[in-house]
Design a protein around this motif. Structure first.
Motif, PDB file in Angstrom:
ATOM      1  N   SER A   1      10.545   1.775 -15.113  1.00  0.00           N
ATOM      2  CA  SER A   1      11.970   1.982 -15.341  1.00  0.00           C
ATOM      3  C   SER A   1      12.625   0.762 -15.984  1.00  0.00           C
ATOM      4  N   THR A   2      12.033  -0.423 -15.774  1.00  0.00           N
ATOM      5  CA  THR A   2      12.583  -1.649 -16.343  1.00  0.00           C
ATOM      6  C   THR A   2      11.855  -2.086 -17.605  1.00  0.00           C
ATOM      7  N   LEU A   3      10.537  -1.992 -17.605  1.00  0.00           N
ATOM      8  CA  LEU A   3       9.745  -2.440 -18.741  1.00  0.00           C
ATOM      9  C   LEU A   3       8.856  -1.312 -19.250  1.00  0.00           C
ATOM     10  N   GLN A   4       8.928  -1.081 -20.557  1.00  0.00           N
ATOM     11  CA  GLN A   4       7.991  -0.190 -21.228  1.00  0.00           C
ATOM     12  C   GLN A   4       7.249  -1.043 -22.259  1.00  0.00           C
ATOM     13  N   ALA A   5       5.925  -1.032 -22.190  1.00  0.00           N
ATOM     14  CA  ALA A   5       5.143  -1.912 -23.055  1.00  0.00           C
ATOM     15  C   ALA A   5       3.874  -1.224 -23.509  1.00  0.00           C
TER      16      ALA A   5
END
Length: 455
Positions: free
Chosen positions: A66-70
């Motif tokens: 939900s905070t980081l997409q990588a």
């Protein structure tokens, strides 16, 4: 070099904090091998034999939190020339895309980085001293807006830095502002209206080379179980500091179709104004600065020898040399690529034809037309033993120079999986180029043996 170091630092800094709370998935391989070439400099009349030690590593990091997409994938390789005919080289190939959600549904910070190896002089062969490291960094904020349940808007600001280790003309700083309006047509289909403005400022060129780029286009995407499409239609206007301007239609296409579990087709193409930095960021069939694409596809595979049958010349190297003309020139690009893959329990067959033309705006030296096809065939002799063969054919014509290059490459690769983690490879490849240019025809044979550890 500063750009590359900055990009790595930003990627690591952004990934570190969020990943502590919600770890992603990291896969990697470590490999080492010994390569022998009977013409390492690709000379037409003075072949030099050389043995090359090639340790390296590949990795892929995926995070969909939900905070980081990588999605970050890369290959790092050290090439040690044991006969000391060339200096040792450390090469990097990377496609990294991160999106850090700072305020949910409101404010994100996006970072992308693309590193690769490209020729210094495209008119010369890809010998070790005609290779350079390139890097393109994209970073900036994204503001998101919602207009009801099916429509939303997106404002992007991006700073883009391009760098090449040997060709200074490529180095540039760019500012991009874009507004996108999205509407969901169905759970699988989406359409968007996009406007972009970009200012390009070259670090080592006269101000007359700088220009502004304006684009407006409509984009349609569809993702179904056995079919996907990404279609862009619009127009581009470019205006140089000298007052000259150019306009052209803009079209990009990627279609994938899997009619049966054993068959898969892809079609990708582009008709656009471009330059080397833009092509590195968003080659046909990939996602550019507007989204989080599949970075793993940009570096072929976690298997360091998976691109044995590609258009790159390395018989076993995990990194292949690209074909971009590294510099500041703008060109009109027409490109069409297709691929058909068929696989069964024992056989894996891939056929990939390609066609492209480049027409430069100012200096027409590199105006070119290229046609080619590559074929790869893998046969599983036993559950752990696979024999693969490949062949590539490319015909390249430089229109202004009245020069024609024909390159044929054939090879075999035998691999065995010892256990879940360890495997070995043995490869042989033969390449022949016939050219109208003096000193550019050559023949080369390469042999390779190596081991791979996969996590």
């Amino acid at each position: 070099m500063a750009s590359t170091m900055l990009a790595r630092a930003i990627l690591l800094a952004l990934a570190a904090a969020p990943v502590v709370a919600s770890a992603g998935t990291l896969d990697y391989t470590v490999y080492a091998g010994l390569e022998h070439s009977n013409n390492v400099a690709l000379s037409s009349d003075r072949p030099l034999s050389e043995n090359v030690l090639t340790p390296g590593a590949t990795f892929q990091f995926l995070q969909q939190g939900s905070t980081l997409q990588a999605n970050i994938a890369g290959t790092f390789e050290y090439r040690r020339y044991l006969e000391n005919r060339f200096d040792s080289q450390t090469q990097t190939q990377l496609a990294g895309q991160l999106n850090w959600t700072i305020v949910p549904d409101r404010f994100d910070l996006a970072v992308e980085d693309y590193a690769g190896v490209q020729p210094v002089d495209q008119l010369a062969s890809d010998s070790p001293d005609n290779q350079q490291q390139t890097n393109v960094l994209v970073i900036g904020p994204t503001w998101r807006m919602r207009f009801g349940g099916a429509a939303r808007g997106q404002l992007e600001l991006r700073y883009i830095d391009s760098y090449a280790s040997k060709v200074d003309d490529f180095d540039s700083r760019r500012g991009l502002v874009a507004y996108r309006l999205y509407r969901d047509l169905s759970p699988t289909d989406q359409i968007s209206a996009n406007v972009e403005y970009q200012h390009v400022d070259f670090n080592n060129q006269p101000s007359s080379a700088n220009y502004d780029r304006e684009e407006a286009f409509v984009r349609y995407t569809s993702t179904l179980a056995h079919f996907d499409a990404d279609v862009v239609l619009g127009g581009t206007r470019m205006e140089w500091n000298t007052g000259g301007s150019s306009s052209a239609p803009l079209a990009r296409l990627r279609i994938g179709w899997q009619p049966t579990p054993r068959n898969a087709f892809t079609l990708a193409g582009a008709y656009q104004y471009a330059d080397a930095a833009q092509d590195i960021i968003a080659a046909p069939g990939t996602t550019g600065a507007g989204g989080l694409g599949d970075a793993a596809d940009r570096v072929e595979s976690l298997d360091p020898f998976a691109n044995t049958g590609g258009l790159g010349r390395g018989a076993a190297s995990g990194i292949s040399v690209g074909s971009a003309v590294i510099g500041s020139q703008v060109y009109k690009e027409r490109r069409l690529e297709a691929s058909w893959n068929w696989r069964s329990e024992r056989i894996n067959l891939t056929v990939s034809p390609a066609f492209n033309t480049l027409r430069y705006r100012d200096d027409h030296t590199f105006d070119q037309t290229a046609r080619g096809v590559s074929v790869g065939l893998g046969y599983r002799i036993r559950p752990t033993l696979t024999l693969s063969g490949f062949g590539t054919f490319e015909k390249l014509r430089y229109d202004t120079l009245d020069r024609r290059d024909t390159t044929v490459r054939l090879g075999l690769d035998l691999s065995q999986q010892w256990n879940r983690h360890w495997s070995w490879h043995a490869s042989v490849a033969r390449e022949r180029r016939t050219s109208d240019a003096v000193g550019q025809s050559y023949r080369e044979t390469q042999f390779f043996v190596g081991v791979v550890y996969r996590r």
